[in-house]
Design a protein around this motif. Structure first.
Motif, short mmCIF file in Angstrom:
data_model
loop_
_atom_site.label_atom_id
_atom_site.label_comp_id
_atom_site.label_asym_id
_atom_site.label_seq_id
_atom_site.Cartn_x
_atom_site.Cartn_y
_atom_site.Cartn_z
N GLU A 9 -6.37 1.12 3.94
CA GLU A 9 -6.64 -0.56 4.03
C GLU A 9 -7.91 -0.13 4.48
OE1 GLU A 9 -5.53 -3.41 5.57
OE2 GLU A 9 -8.04 -3.55 6.33
N SER A 10 -9.53 -1.51 4.16
CA SER A 10 -10.74 -1.46 4.20
C SER A 10 -10.73 -0.85 5.54
CB SER A 10 -11.09 -2.51 3.56
OG SER A 10 -10.58 -3.74 3.84
N MET A 11 -10.25 -1.26 6.79
CA MET A 11 -10.55 -1.76 8.16
C MET A 11 -10.15 -0.46 8.68
SD MET A 11 -10.87 -5.78 9.21
CE MET A 11 -11.53 -5.38 10.14
N ASN A 58 -12.15 1.48 0.28
CA ASN A 58 -11.52 0.13 -0.66
C ASN A 58 -10.51 0.19 -1.76
OD1 ASN A 58 -11.89 -1.98 -2.98
ND2 ASN A 58 -14.13 -1.27 -3.26
N ALA A 59 -9.28 -0.51 -1.31
CA ALA A 59 -8.44 -0.10 -2.60
C ALA A 59 -8.75 -0.26 -4.01
CB ALA A 59 -7.15 -0.97 -2.16
N ALA A 60 -9.39 -1.25 -4.36
CA ALA A 60 -10.33 -0.70 -5.91
C ALA A 60 -11.15 0.34 -6.31
CB ALA A 60 -11.35 -1.94 -6.10
N ALA A 104 -2.68 -2.30 4.04
CA ALA A 104 -2.47 -2.66 4.30
C ALA A 104 -2.10 -3.66 5.98
CB ALA A 104 -1.99 -1.79 4.70
N GLY A 105 -3.03 -3.60 6.56
CA GLY A 105 -3.59 -4.49 7.64
C GLY A 105 -1.94 -3.59 8.65
N THR A 106 -1.06 -4.19 9.45
CA THR A 106 -0.33 -4.09 10.29
C THR A 106 0.72 -3.25 9.10
OG1 THR A 106 1.26 -5.31 9.67
CG2 THR A 106 -0.25 -5.32 11.30
N ALA A 116 0.69 -5.71 -2.94
CA ALA A 116 -1.24 -5.61 -2.40
C ALA A 116 -0.57 -7.24 -2.08
CB ALA A 116 -1.66 -5.50 -3.71
N GLU A 117 -0.50 -7.75 -1.52
CA GLU A 117 -0.51 -8.78 -0.65
C GLU A 117 -2.53 -9.03 -0.45
OE1 GLU A 117 -1.73 -12.05 0.64
OE2 GLU A 117 -0.34 -11.81 2.04
N LEU A 118 -2.98 -9.58 -1.59
CA LEU A 118 -4.75 -9.72 -1.52
C LEU A 118 -4.70 -11.09 -1.97
CD1 LEU A 118 -5.70 -6.21 -2.58
CD2 LEU A 118 -5.69 -7.28 -0.08
N LEU A 143 -8.20 -11.11 13.13
CA LEU A 143 -7.90 -9.79 12.07
C LEU A 143 -7.14 -10.90 10.83
CD1 LEU A 143 -7.63 -6.47 14.11
CD2 LEU A 143 -9.29 -7.10 12.07
N VAL A 144 -7.63 -10.35 9.73
CA VAL A 144 -6.76 -11.35 8.79
C VAL A 144 -5.26 -10.67 8.61
CG1 VAL A 144 -6.07 -11.98 7.07
CG2 VAL A 144 -8.64 -12.04 7.29
N GLY A 145 -5.31 -9.26 9.21
CA GLY A 145 -3.89 -8.02 9.02
C GLY A 145 -2.86 -9.21 9.82
N CYS A 176 -1.48 -12.29 9.39
CA CYS A 176 -0.60 -12.62 8.77
C CYS A 176 0.96 -12.36 9.05
CB CYS A 176 -0.70 -11.79 7.26
SG CYS A 176 -2.42 -12.43 5.96
N PHE A 177 0.37 -10.73 9.82
CA PHE A 177 1.77 -9.99 10.14
C PHE A 177 2.57 -11.04 11.01
CE2 PHE A 177 4.05 -9.01 13.39
CZ PHE A 177 4.99 -7.62 13.05
N ARG A 178 1.73 -12.01 12.20
CA ARG A 178 2.15 -13.11 12.74
C ARG A 178 2.72 -14.41 12.85
NH1 ARG A 178 1.76 -11.10 17.74
NH2 ARG A 178 -0.70 -10.08 18.92
C1 LIG Z 1 -4.11 -10.43 3.26
S1 LIG Z 1 -4.02 -8.75 4.87
C2 LIG Z 1 -2.46 -8.93 4.46
C3 LIG Z 1 -1.73 -7.13 5.31
C4 LIG Z 1 -0.38 -6.93 4.60
N1 LIG Z 1 -0.42 -6.54 3.58
C5 LIG Z 1 0.65 -8.02 4.96
O1 LIG Z 1 0.82 -8.49 4.22
O2 LIG Z 1 0.85 -8.59 6.14
C6 LIG Z 1 -4.76 -8.33 3.32
C7 LIG Z 1 -5.35 -7.26 4.29
O3 LIG Z 1 -6.52 -6.07 3.24
C8 LIG Z 1 -7.48 -5.45 3.38
N2 LIG Z 1 -7.80 -5.51 2.33
C9 LIG Z 1 -9.30 -6.48 2.30
N3 LIG Z 1 -9.64 -6.06 0.43
C10 LIG Z 1 -9.11 -5.57 0.63
C11 LIG Z 1 -9.72 -4.08 -0.14
N4 LIG Z 1 -10.44 -4.18 -1.30
N5 LIG Z 1 -9.42 -2.06 0.04
C12 LIG Z 1 -8.52 -2.66 1.10
N6 LIG Z 1 -8.11 -3.20 1.85
C13 LIG Z 1 -8.46 -4.32 2.16
C14 LIG Z 1 -7.68 -6.23 5.00
O4 LIG Z 1 -8.39 -5.87 5.94
C15 LIG Z 1 -6.78 -7.17 5.24
O5 LIG Z 1 -6.20 -6.41 6.62
#
Ligand SMILES: C[S@@+](CC[C@H](N)C(=O)[O-])C[C@H]1O[C@@H](n2cnc3c(N)ncnc32)[C@H](O)[C@@H]1O
Length: 286
Positions: free
Chosen positions: A90-92, A118-120, A69-71, A133-135, A35-37, A40-42
């Motif tokens: 968080e979308s997941m 979806n945060a959007a 948010a991920g974690t 927003a760490e997107l 999982l991306v989140g 990223c945490f690790r």
């Molecule tokens: C790069 S990770 C960052 C996680 C955490 N914020 C951190 O910095 O450790 C991005 C996270 O955003 C979630 N995500 C991606 N697009 C999203 C959206 N449109 N709405 C909500 N969450 C989303 C992903 O599933 C993932 O868990």
């Protein structure tokens, strides 16, 4: 509840991530490595850098959102630093139970709302003082930062802080060179060129369409651009490349046509993409 140091907070959440990734947790709630989140945490240097910035820049009692948010680690940092209320978006769905559990463990359960959407599209009931927003991926490709920010900033107070505030992307021209019968791919121009600057509080464009010009200082056959992105955060703090954030990205040239360049030549390249899309090429301008 007393405030934890950034390191202590990371360690507390890290133990909970370990527990949530174990086989004792039902599969639908398990935080697996892929999982991306979780990845990223690790990435501890990345995570601690962002946590420290949030720790130094959160106004007491502020309303915040951790979009993607991920974690939830960046959101937990916000509350730990004195934030008063937090939306974790968080979308997941796999993260929901984990986020609720951490909120309890940290004593934040009355200050947090967890939304799996979806945060959007998310509409917070309270005005926002801090949007995290760490997107972000190099060039603002692949991840929906710009789309999410354009939506969420409608709910921002005038003094709202954004993490990141700004993303500055640069490219270098790379190409094939021959030396003593051997081939290598190296930079043909020693200076990177800034091709995009995004101020998240005001960005209106939905992508990049620009021509960059390089002065060649090593003769060769151009075949790609290598992009990097630097982020500027509240307080003017900057972050660059980490294992999971802003790693160098390749855009292959789609019109190489065997054109060699010599020292002193000027080479123009068009970069054209929409934020959030997956694209890895650019075009030489004749
Ligand atoms: C790069 S990770 C960052 C996680 C955490 N914020 C951190 O910095 O450790 C991005 C996270 O955003 C979630 N995500 C991606 N697009 C999203 C959206 N449109 N709405 C909500 N969450 C989303 C992903 O599933 C993932 O868990």
């Amino acid at each position: 509840m007393g405030k934890h140091s950034v390191e202590e907070l990371y360690d507390i959440v890290s133990d909970l991530v370990k527990w949530a990734s174990s086989s004792s947790v039902p599969y639908s709630q398990r935080l697996e490595e892929h999982l991306v989140g979780v990845a990223c945490f690790r990435d501890k240097p990345r995570t601690l850098s962002l946590m420290e910035i949030i720790d130094k820049t959160t106004p007491e009692g502020a309303v915040g959102i951790d979009a993607g948010a991920g974690t939830g680690i960046l959101g937990w940092s916000f509350l730990n630093a004195g934030g008063g209320y937090l939306y974790l978006v968080e979308s997941m769905g796999v993260y929901r139970k984990f986020l609720e559990r951490v909120a309890k463990e940290l004593g934040f359960e009355d200050m947090v709302e967890v939304h799996i959407v979806n945060a959007a599209k998310f509409k917070p009931a309270k005005r926002l003082d801090y949007i995290v927003a760490e997107l972000v991926i190099t060039g603002l490709l692949n991840e929906p930062l710009v789309e999410v920010i354009k939506h969420l900033r409608q709910y921002a107070n005038p003094e709202c802080r954004f993490l990141p505030e700004k993303a500055v992307s640069k490219v270098e021209l790379w190409g094939r060179v021959e030396h003593e019968g051997k081939q290598a791919i190296i930079p043909l121009s020693s200076d990177g060129v800034v091709y995009d600057e995004v101020e998240v509080r005001s960005i209106e464009r939905d992508g990049v369409d620009t021509v960059v010009e390089f002065e060649v200082d090593t003769a060769g056959l151009p075949n790609k651009l290598v992009a990097t992105t630097e982020l500027i955060h509240p307080g003017g703090y900057k972050t660059g490349m980490f294992d999971t954030l802003c790693t160098p990205m390749t855009m292959y040239l789609d019109s190489v046509r065997g054109r060699r360049v010599r020292e002193g030549d000027r080479v123009k390249v068009r970069i054209n993409y929409k934020y959030g899309e997956t694209k890895t090429w650019a075009s030489l301008v004749e």
